[in-house]
Design a protein around this motif. Structure first.
Motif, short mmCIF file in Angstrom:
data_model
loop_
_atom_site.label_atom_id
_atom_site.label_comp_id
_atom_site.label_asym_id
_atom_site.label_seq_id
_atom_site.Cartn_x
_atom_site.Cartn_y
_atom_site.Cartn_z
N UNK A 4 -28.67 -37.84 11.73
CA UNK A 4 -28.50 -36.49 12.28
C UNK A 4 -27.45 -36.46 13.38
N UNK A 5 -27.30 -37.53 14.12
CA UNK A 5 -26.39 -37.55 15.28
C UNK A 5 -24.93 -37.31 14.86
N UNK A 6 -24.36 -38.10 13.94
CA UNK A 6 -22.96 -37.82 13.56
C UNK A 6 -22.79 -36.47 12.87
N UNK A 7 -23.83 -36.00 12.17
CA UNK A 7 -23.73 -34.69 11.53
C UNK A 7 -23.73 -33.57 12.57
N UNK A 8 -24.51 -33.72 13.63
CA UNK A 8 -24.49 -32.74 14.72
C UNK A 8 -23.12 -32.74 15.39
N UNK A 9 -22.57 -33.92 15.60
CA UNK A 9 -21.23 -34.01 16.20
C UNK A 9 -20.20 -33.31 15.32
N UNK A 10 -20.30 -33.53 14.02
CA UNK A 10 -19.40 -32.87 13.07
C UNK A 10 -19.51 -31.35 13.17
N UNK A 11 -20.72 -30.84 13.27
CA UNK A 11 -20.93 -29.40 13.40
C UNK A 11 -20.39 -28.86 14.72
N UNK A 12 -20.59 -29.61 15.79
CA UNK A 12 -20.08 -29.18 17.10
C UNK A 12 -18.55 -29.12 17.10
N UNK A 13 -17.90 -30.12 16.51
CA UNK A 13 -16.44 -30.13 16.45
C UNK A 13 -15.94 -28.96 15.62
N UNK A 14 -16.55 -28.72 14.46
CA UNK A 14 -16.15 -27.59 13.62
C UNK A 14 -16.36 -26.27 14.36
N UNK A 15 -17.48 -26.16 15.04
CA UNK A 15 -17.80 -24.93 15.75
C UNK A 15 -16.80 -24.68 16.88
N UNK A 16 -16.51 -25.71 17.66
CA UNK A 16 -15.68 -25.53 18.85
C UNK A 16 -14.19 -25.48 18.56
#
Length: 152
Positions: free
Chosen positions: A76-88
């Motif tokens: 879940x950690x790298x997937x959350x990071x991926x979502x944060x980067x896409x979002x920001x």
């Protein structure tokens, strides 16, 4: 295994989140990562060539691991990071709503770029899986049950 709803609800999250990440990762890989690299360059993501390879495979492999419930809390950690980067970098510029109807054509509605709503939903689901664990019908639970039986 206990007959309790808290063991079954993570399964629902795993199925949709895992499939969603796999679908998005595969879409980037199957068309070639060059187009995704151009998007990363336009949005100013550092090391766009490397990230155009890392991100889709993180989504594809991470999504599969979430789907089967293997190493759910860690994946879940790298997937959350991926979502944060896409979002920001991309979605934040378009506001909250993931669906923006901008017109109507004879073929149907015309939609604008998505906001960050979907990113937040994915992040919330992943955080929930980190808290609850993978739940029923998961490899994580199978490994715990096997280890418990071996120790007895």
């Amino acid at each position: 295994m206990k007959n309790n709803y808290m063991y079954w609800s993570p399964l629902c999250l795993r199925l949709i989140v895992g499939f969603g990440f796999m679908a998005h990762g595969w879409a980037k890989i199957s068309r070639g990562t060059a187009g995704f690299e151009k998007l990363l360059i336009q949005t100013g993501v550092p090391m766009p060539h490397l990230m155009s390879i890392v991100a889709p495979y993180t989504e594809l492999i991470g999504g599969f691991l979430i789907l089967i419930g293997l190493f759910t809390r860690w994946v879940s950690i790298p997937l959350i990071i991926s979502m944060l980067v896409a979002m920001l970098t991309v979605n934040i510029h378009y506001g909250f709503s993931s669906i923006k109807t901008i017109g109507l054509t004879p073929a149907g509605p015309l939609f604008g770029p998505p906001g960050y709503e979907i990113n937040l939903l994915y992040i919330a689901c992943l955080l929930s899986l980190m808290i609850t664990g993978a739940g029923a019908l998961s490899v994580d639970l199978l490994m715990v049950n096997t280890k418990t039986r071996v120790e007895l």
